[in-house]
Design a protein around this motif. Structure first.
Motif, short mmCIF file in Angstrom:
data_model
loop_
_atom_site.label_atom_id
_atom_site.label_comp_id
_atom_site.label_asym_id
_atom_site.label_seq_id
_atom_site.Cartn_x
_atom_site.Cartn_y
_atom_site.Cartn_z
N LEU A 127 0.85 -1.17 0.00
CA LEU A 127 0.00 0.00 0.00
C LEU A 127 0.89 1.23 0.00
CD1 LEU A 127 -3.05 0.49 0.18
CD2 LEU A 127 -2.77 0.73 2.63
N THR A 128 0.66 2.15 -0.93
CA THR A 128 1.44 3.37 -1.03
C THR A 128 0.53 4.55 -0.74
OG1 THR A 128 2.82 2.37 -2.72
CG2 THR A 128 2.91 4.75 -2.52
N ARG A 129 1.03 5.46 0.10
CA ARG A 129 0.26 6.64 0.47
C ARG A 129 0.98 7.90 -0.03
NH1 ARG A 129 -1.62 5.76 6.55
NH2 ARG A 129 -1.71 3.51 6.60
N VAL A 130 0.20 8.86 -0.51
CA VAL A 130 0.73 10.18 -0.84
C VAL A 130 -0.01 11.14 0.07
CG1 VAL A 130 0.95 11.96 -2.60
CG2 VAL A 130 1.20 9.56 -3.23
N GLU A 131 0.76 11.78 0.96
CA GLU A 131 0.14 12.66 1.95
C GLU A 131 0.63 14.08 1.80
OE1 GLU A 131 -0.33 11.16 5.95
OE2 GLU A 131 0.36 9.19 5.29
N ASP A 132 -0.22 15.01 2.14
CA ASP A 132 0.09 16.44 2.14
C ASP A 132 -0.08 16.93 3.56
OD1 ASP A 132 -1.09 19.42 1.87
OD2 ASP A 132 0.31 19.00 0.22
N ASP A 133 0.88 17.72 4.06
CA ASP A 133 0.82 18.18 5.45
C ASP A 133 -0.44 19.00 5.73
OD1 ASP A 133 3.24 16.97 5.98
OD2 ASP A 133 4.41 18.78 5.60
N GLU A 134 -0.86 19.77 4.75
CA GLU A 134 -2.00 20.65 4.95
C GLU A 134 -3.34 19.99 4.67
OE1 GLU A 134 -3.49 25.01 3.38
OE2 GLU A 134 -1.41 24.42 3.12
N TYR A 135 -3.41 19.14 3.64
CA TYR A 135 -4.68 18.60 3.20
C TYR A 135 -4.91 17.13 3.57
CZ TYR A 135 -4.80 22.85 0.49
OH TYR A 135 -4.79 24.16 0.12
N GLY A 136 -3.94 16.47 4.14
CA GLY A 136 -4.11 15.07 4.53
C GLY A 136 -3.74 14.11 3.41
N MET A 137 -4.27 12.90 3.49
CA MET A 137 -3.94 11.87 2.52
C MET A 137 -4.58 12.18 1.18
SD MET A 137 -4.27 7.75 2.66
CE MET A 137 -3.32 7.73 4.15
N GLN A 138 -3.75 12.29 0.15
CA GLN A 138 -4.22 12.63 -1.17
C GLN A 138 -4.50 11.40 -2.02
OE1 GLN A 138 -4.83 16.01 -2.14
NE2 GLN A 138 -4.73 15.93 0.08
N THR A 139 -3.62 10.39 -1.94
CA THR A 139 -3.78 9.21 -2.78
C THR A 139 -3.40 7.96 -1.99
OG1 THR A 139 -3.08 10.54 -4.67
CG2 THR A 139 -3.17 8.19 -5.01
N THR A 141 -2.76 3.90 -2.93
CA THR A 141 -2.57 3.03 -4.09
C THR A 141 -2.18 1.62 -3.67
OG1 THR A 141 -1.77 4.95 -5.30
CG2 THR A 141 -1.37 2.81 -6.29
N LEU A 142 -2.83 0.62 -4.26
CA LEU A 142 -2.41 -0.77 -4.12
C LEU A 142 -1.43 -1.06 -5.24
CD1 LEU A 142 -5.76 -2.64 -3.42
CD2 LEU A 142 -3.84 -2.40 -1.86
N GLU A 143 -0.27 -1.63 -4.89
CA GLU A 143 0.76 -1.96 -5.88
C GLU A 143 1.09 -3.44 -5.80
OE1 GLU A 143 4.32 0.40 -5.81
OE2 GLU A 143 3.24 2.09 -4.92
N GLU A 147 1.75 -3.21 -11.21
CA GLU A 147 0.39 -2.76 -11.46
C GLU A 147 -0.03 -1.88 -10.28
OE1 GLU A 147 -3.97 -4.46 -12.80
OE2 GLU A 147 -2.38 -5.87 -12.28
N PHE A 148 -0.57 -0.71 -10.60
CA PHE A 148 -0.96 0.27 -9.60
C PHE A 148 -2.45 0.57 -9.75
CE2 PHE A 148 3.35 0.96 -11.00
CZ PHE A 148 4.05 1.07 -9.81
N VAL A 149 -3.18 0.51 -8.63
CA VAL A 149 -4.60 0.82 -8.65
C VAL A 149 -4.90 1.75 -7.48
CG1 VAL A 149 -6.94 -0.10 -8.59
CG2 VAL A 149 -5.13 -1.43 -9.64
N VAL A 150 -5.51 2.89 -7.77
CA VAL A 150 -5.88 3.84 -6.74
C VAL A 150 -7.12 3.33 -6.01
CG1 VAL A 150 -6.61 6.21 -6.28
CG2 VAL A 150 -4.87 5.77 -8.01
N VAL A 151 -7.06 3.38 -4.68
CA VAL A 151 -8.16 2.93 -3.83
C VAL A 151 -8.77 4.15 -3.15
CG1 VAL A 151 -8.78 1.47 -1.86
CG2 VAL A 151 -6.93 0.80 -3.36
N ALA A 152 -10.07 4.13 -2.96
CA ALA A 152 -10.79 5.20 -2.23
C ALA A 152 -10.57 6.55 -2.90
CB ALA A 152 -10.37 5.22 -0.77
N ARG A 153 -10.59 6.56 -4.22
CA ARG A 153 -10.29 7.80 -4.93
C ARG A 153 -11.36 8.87 -4.73
NH1 ARG A 153 -11.38 6.00 -11.19
NH2 ARG A 153 -13.52 5.38 -10.83
#
Length: 178
Positions: A127-139, A141-143, A147-153
């Protein structure tokens, strides 16, 4: 004839002690729906309020001699109604995530009922997370195997955090079992 030294495992149990039925039981299961801040009652209230303002303004414009403005207010209300209805239709879409000891399954169902599925081996999935300090978790992804698939988009950042924690725990539990 069996001798007294032969050990026969109980029916329904694997010789190694694993329950074969447990391999299909979900360790994690979630249905993720898009975030919608306006419910049916809110929709009705917004439309009533906007139509009332539009009607009062239209009457004032017609009395002042600007009668074409009333038609444009009507078109604006029609456009607002269509946009909100389209948003509600999109709200019927959802994602299902199921993690079992032998499979990670992500299914995405559109508001039209079209279904697309991805299946991964949980041992190779991360599981890969892309987080922003101000806005929280942005993306999120299951890898697995390039193969990459965005979850809870369509979920909000706080909802993605909850989902990410559940997925992380479930993947760790499944990997620990092997």
């Amino acid at each position: 004839m069996a001798s007294g030294n032969d050990h026969v495992p109980p029916i329904g149990r694997h010789p190694d002690g694993l329950d074969p039925d447990s391999m299909d039981r979900p360790v994690f299961q979630a249905t993720i729906r898009p975030h919608q801040s306006l419910g049916p009652d809110g929709f009705r209230n917004v439309m009533i309020g906007c139509c009332a303002v539009s009607l009062v303004t239209s009457i004032a414009c017609v009395r002042a001699g600007f009668w074409p403005v009333a038609g444009f207010f009507g078109l604006d209300m029609l456009a607002l109604y269509v946009a909100l209805k389209a948003s509600f239709r999109r709200g019927r879409s959802f994602e299902e995530v199921v993690i079992t000891p032998i499979e990670v399954m992500l299914a995405r169902v559109t508001h039209r009922g079209e279904r697309r599925e991805w299946r991964f081996n949980p041992l190779w999935t991360k599981l890969t997370r892309v987080e922003d300090d101000e806005y929280g978790m942005q993306t999120l992804t299951l890898e697995s195997r390039r193969e990459f698939v965005v979850v809870a988009r369509d979920a909000s950042p706080p909802e993605r955090e909850v989902i990410a924690d559940g997925l992380t725990r479930a993947l760790a539990q499944v990997k620990k079992g092997y």
